[in-house]
Design a protein around this motif. Structure first.
Motif, PDB file in Angstrom:
ATOM      1  N   LEU A  28      -3.540 -23.392  17.578  1.00 52.25           N
ATOM      2  CA  LEU A  28      -3.258 -22.675  16.344  1.00 52.25           C
ATOM      3  C   LEU A  28      -1.771 -22.784  16.010  1.00 52.25           C
ATOM      4  N   SER A  29      -0.924 -22.567  16.998  1.00 50.71           N
ATOM      5  CA  SER A  29       0.526 -22.676  16.772  1.00 50.71           C
ATOM      6  C   SER A  29       0.887 -24.073  16.287  1.00 50.71           C
ATOM      7  N   ALA A  30       0.351 -25.094  16.944  1.00 48.90           N
ATOM      8  CA  ALA A  30       0.654 -26.478  16.569  1.00 48.90           C
ATOM      9  C   ALA A  30       0.119 -26.796  15.167  1.00 48.90           C
ATOM     10  N   LEU A  31      -1.067 -26.296  14.842  1.00 58.58           N
ATOM     11  CA  LEU A  31      -1.634 -26.532  13.519  1.00 58.58           C
ATOM     12  C   LEU A  31      -0.766 -25.910  12.434  1.00 58.58           C
ATOM     13  N   LEU A  32      -0.331 -24.678  12.643  1.00 55.52           N
ATOM     14  CA  LEU A  32       0.508 -24.026  11.634  1.00 55.52           C
ATOM     15  C   LEU A  32       1.848 -24.744  11.479  1.00 55.52           C
ATOM     16  N   LEU A  33       2.426 -25.218  12.580  1.00 55.27           N
ATOM     17  CA  LEU A  33       3.668 -25.992  12.479  1.00 55.27           C
ATOM     18  C   LEU A  33       3.441 -27.267  11.671  1.00 55.27           C
ATOM     19  N   ARG A  34       2.334 -27.937  11.908  1.00 63.39           N
ATOM     20  CA  ARG A  34       2.022 -29.166  11.155  1.00 63.39           C
ATOM     21  C   ARG A  34       1.791 -28.850   9.679  1.00 63.39           C
ATOM     22  N   LEU A  35       1.052 -27.786   9.393  1.00 68.97           N
ATOM     23  CA  LEU A  35       0.798 -27.431   7.998  1.00 68.97           C
ATOM     24  C   LEU A  35       2.101 -27.126   7.268  1.00 68.97           C
TER      25      LEU A  35
END
Length: 117
Positions: A28-35
């Motif tokens: 989730l953390s990585a996804l939000l950083l990518r978004l």
């Protein structure tokens, strides 16, 4: 009882506390950083504002009676809905939606296996 982690987010809606399976919290953390990295490339007029990841932790004790914990599944469903509503013409939005939906599918499978729901 499954091991959970909490992803603490801050953004336009204030602080959010998202409960995630320990095995998926980093995703989730990585996804939000990518978004956040890609959202500036979107040209649509209805791009949602995203919260930023402040921290992850294993234990969470809330003292503010107005604060509540959001399940990771609920958070991901809302995120997917918000991105599915974007009317984007220039940027390949489908790649971002695919990443969101992949994590959502993993969470749905995890909850099914853990709770039989």
């Amino acid at each position: 009882m499954p091991t959970m982690r909490y992803v603490i987010l801050h953004g336009p809606d204030g602080l959010q506390y998202v409960e995630m399976p320990a095995s998926h919290a980093y995703q989730l953390s990585a996804l939000l950083l990518r978004l956040h990295k890609e959202i500036g490339k979107l040209t649509a007029d209805n791009v949602p504002q995203l919260p930023h990841v402040s921290a992850e932790c294993s234990d969470l004790e809330l003292h503010d009676p107005s604060a509540s914990v959001i399940s990771g599944l609920d958070f991901m469903n809302r995120l997917e809905q918000r991105f599915a509503q974007i009317r984007e013409q220039s940027y390949p939005l489908i790649s971002l939606l695919t990443e969101i939906r992949a994590l959502l599918a993993q969470l749905e499978q995890w909850y099914d296996e853990e709770y039989g729901a």
